[in-house]
Design a protein around this motif. Structure first.
Motif, PDB file in Angstrom:
ATOM      1  N   ALA A 283      13.028  10.274  -1.607  1.00 58.66           N
ATOM      2  CA  ALA A 283      11.906   9.708  -2.347  1.00 58.66           C
ATOM      3  C   ALA A 283      11.952   8.184  -2.302  1.00 58.66           C
ATOM      4  N   ILE A 284      13.140   7.619  -2.433  1.00 57.82           N
ATOM      5  CA  ILE A 284      13.278   6.158  -2.366  1.00 57.82           C
ATOM      6  C   ILE A 284      12.907   5.666  -0.969  1.00 57.82           C
ATOM      7  N   ALA A 285      13.372   6.355   0.052  1.00 58.92           N
ATOM      8  CA  ALA A 285      13.055   5.957   1.425  1.00 58.92           C
ATOM      9  C   ALA A 285      11.551   6.035   1.668  1.00 58.92           C
ATOM     10  N   ALA A 286      10.911   7.093   1.160  1.00 58.38           N
ATOM     11  CA  ALA A 286       9.460   7.233   1.326  1.00 58.38           C
ATOM     12  C   ALA A 286       8.734   6.113   0.577  1.00 58.38           C
ATOM     13  N   ALA A 287       9.209   5.800  -0.629  1.00 55.99           N
ATOM     14  CA  ALA A 287       8.583   4.727  -1.407  1.00 55.99           C
ATOM     15  C   ALA A 287       8.782   3.386  -0.712  1.00 55.99           C
ATOM     16  N   GLN A 288       9.975   3.182  -0.158  1.00 60.30           N
ATOM     17  CA  GLN A 288      10.223   1.929   0.546  1.00 60.30           C
ATOM     18  C   GLN A 288       9.361   1.828   1.801  1.00 60.30           C
ATOM     19  N   ALA A 289       9.212   2.933   2.499  1.00 59.81           N
ATOM     20  CA  ALA A 289       8.359   2.929   3.688  1.00 59.81           C
ATOM     21  C   ALA A 289       6.913   2.634   3.293  1.00 59.81           C
ATOM     22  N   ARG A 290       6.471   3.272   2.227  1.00 57.21           N
ATOM     23  CA  ARG A 290       5.102   3.025   1.740  1.00 57.21           C
ATOM     24  C   ARG A 290       4.957   1.579   1.293  1.00 57.21           C
ATOM     25  N   LEU A 291       5.979   1.045   0.624  1.00 63.32           N
ATOM     26  CA  LEU A 291       5.958  -0.342   0.184  1.00 63.32           C
ATOM     27  C   LEU A 291       5.883  -1.279   1.380  1.00 63.32           C
ATOM     28  N   ALA A 292       6.669  -1.013   2.408  1.00 63.94           N
ATOM     29  CA  ALA A 292       6.647  -1.846   3.610  1.00 63.94           C
ATOM     30  C   ALA A 292       5.258  -1.797   4.254  1.00 63.94           C
ATOM     31  N   GLU A 293       4.678  -0.612   4.269  1.00 65.60           N
ATOM     32  CA  GLU A 293       3.336  -0.452   4.835  1.00 65.60           C
ATOM     33  C   GLU A 293       2.317  -1.265   4.038  1.00 65.60           C
ATOM     34  N   ILE A 294       2.401  -1.171   2.723  1.00 64.62           N
ATOM     35  CA  ILE A 294       1.454  -1.904   1.878  1.00 64.62           C
ATOM     36  C   ILE A 294       1.700  -3.402   1.987  1.00 64.62           C
ATOM     37  N   GLU A 295       2.972  -3.797   2.062  1.00 65.48           N
ATOM     38  CA  GLU A 295       3.273  -5.220   2.235  1.00 65.48           C
ATOM     39  C   GLU A 295       2.688  -5.736   3.541  1.00 65.48           C
ATOM     40  N   ALA A 296       2.808  -4.945   4.605  1.00 60.20           N
ATOM     41  CA  ALA A 296       2.230  -5.344   5.891  1.00 60.20           C
ATOM     42  C   ALA A 296       0.719  -5.465   5.764  1.00 60.20           C
ATOM     43  N   GLN A 297       0.097  -4.506   5.068  1.00 64.03           N
ATOM     44  CA  GLN A 297      -1.345  -4.582   4.854  1.00 64.03           C
ATOM     45  C   GLN A 297      -1.701  -5.812   4.025  1.00 64.03           C
ATOM     46  N   ALA A 298      -0.875  -6.120   3.032  1.00 58.67           N
ATOM     47  CA  ALA A 298      -1.141  -7.287   2.183  1.00 58.67           C
ATOM     48  C   ALA A 298      -1.011  -8.570   2.993  1.00 58.67           C
ATOM     49  N   VAL A 299       0.021  -8.639   3.828  1.00 52.19           N
ATOM     50  CA  VAL A 299       0.192  -9.828   4.673  1.00 52.19           C
ATOM     51  C   VAL A 299      -1.009  -9.976   5.595  1.00 52.19           C
TER      52      VAL A 299
ATOM     53  N   GLY B 168      -1.207  -6.274  -6.304  1.00 51.04           N
ATOM     54  CA  GLY B 168      -0.963  -5.438  -7.486  1.00 51.04           C
ATOM     55  C   GLY B 168      -0.370  -4.095  -7.097  1.00 51.04           C
ATOM     56  N   GLN B 169      -0.877  -3.504  -6.016  1.00 53.60           N
ATOM     57  CA  GLN B 169      -0.350  -2.231  -5.539  1.00 53.60           C
ATOM     58  C   GLN B 169       1.104  -2.381  -5.100  1.00 53.60           C
ATOM     59  N   ILE B 170       1.389  -3.473  -4.402  1.00 54.57           N
ATOM     60  CA  ILE B 170       2.762  -3.727  -3.951  1.00 54.57           C
ATOM     61  C   ILE B 170       3.686  -3.841  -5.153  1.00 54.57           C
ATOM     62  N   GLU B 171       3.293  -4.595  -6.151  1.00 56.67           N
ATOM     63  CA  GLU B 171       4.126  -4.762  -7.344  1.00 56.67           C
ATOM     64  C   GLU B 171       4.337  -3.423  -8.054  1.00 56.67           C
TER      65      GLU B 171
ATOM     66  N   ARG C 102       7.962  -1.680  -8.618  1.00 56.67           N
ATOM     67  CA  ARG C 102       8.474  -1.262  -9.931  1.00 56.67           C
ATOM     68  C   ARG C 102       8.835   0.217  -9.919  1.00 56.67           C
ATOM     69  N   GLU C 103       8.027   1.009  -9.275  1.00 55.36           N
ATOM     70  CA  GLU C 103       8.306   2.448  -9.192  1.00 55.36           C
ATOM     71  C   GLU C 103       9.584   2.703  -8.407  1.00 55.36           C
ATOM     72  N   ALA C 104       9.765   1.988  -7.294  1.00 52.70           N
ATOM     73  CA  ALA C 104      10.966   2.167  -6.454  1.00 52.70           C
ATOM     74  C   ALA C 104      12.199   1.700  -7.228  1.00 52.70           C
ATOM     75  N   GLU C 105      12.095   0.617  -7.976  1.00 52.76           N
ATOM     76  CA  GLU C 105      13.237   0.141  -8.752  1.00 52.76           C
ATOM     77  C   GLU C 105      13.581   1.093  -9.879  1.00 52.76           C
TER      78      GLU C 105
END
Length: 154
Positions: free
Chosen positions: A79-95, A142-145, A149-152
């Protein structure tokens, strides 16, 4: 003393009877002792088998608990790996969105400086587009944050 005395025979008979009773009592005591030993041995054997069964059950429960902990740990890590992957994806989209916003802002600034009174609708359109992109970028941040928070929290 000839022929034995009647009292003497009686005493000998009593002694023999007493000796027989003593022998019978001794045999009965020996048999009771053997039964007690046999029963004690059976109880000790049953106790040992119960102890062994308890130890085996305890070990089975320990293994099951360890497997459950491993499974839960693995699920959490997935679950953490999936959340981190999703976070990385969203961060890339945000960038990417931030770069588009910066580009739109740059173009808007260029169009404002190059704008002539004859083309105000284009500048208004660029401002609306810039605000829309800024809004999208803020939403993505906001989605990234939220995902961080969810991953932490996991």
């Amino acid at each position: 003393m000839s022929g034995g005395e009647p009292g003497s025979e009686s005493l000998t008979a009593k002694a023999e009877a007493a000796e027989q009773r003593l022998k019978d009592a001794s045999e009965a005591a020996a048999a009771a002792e053997q039964r007690a030993k046999d029963e004690l041995q059976a109880l000790e054997s049953e106790l040992e088998s119960q102890r062994q069964a308890g130890a085996e059950e305890l070990e089975r429960l320990r293994r099951a608990h360890a497997e459950e902990l491993d499974r839960a740990r693995s699920e959490k890590e997935e679950a953490i790996a999936a959340a981190q992957a999703r976070l990385a994806e969203i961060e890339a989209q945000a960038v990417s969105a931030e770069k588009r916003v910066e580009e739109a802002e740059r173009r808007a600034a260029e169009s404002r400086t190059a704008e002539s009174p004859a083309v105000p609708p284009l500048a208004a359109h660029a401002d609306v587009e810039v605000r829309a992109r800024e809004s999208a970028a803020a939403w993505l941040r906001g989605q990234i944050e939220a995902i961080r928070r969810e991953a932490e929290g996991r």
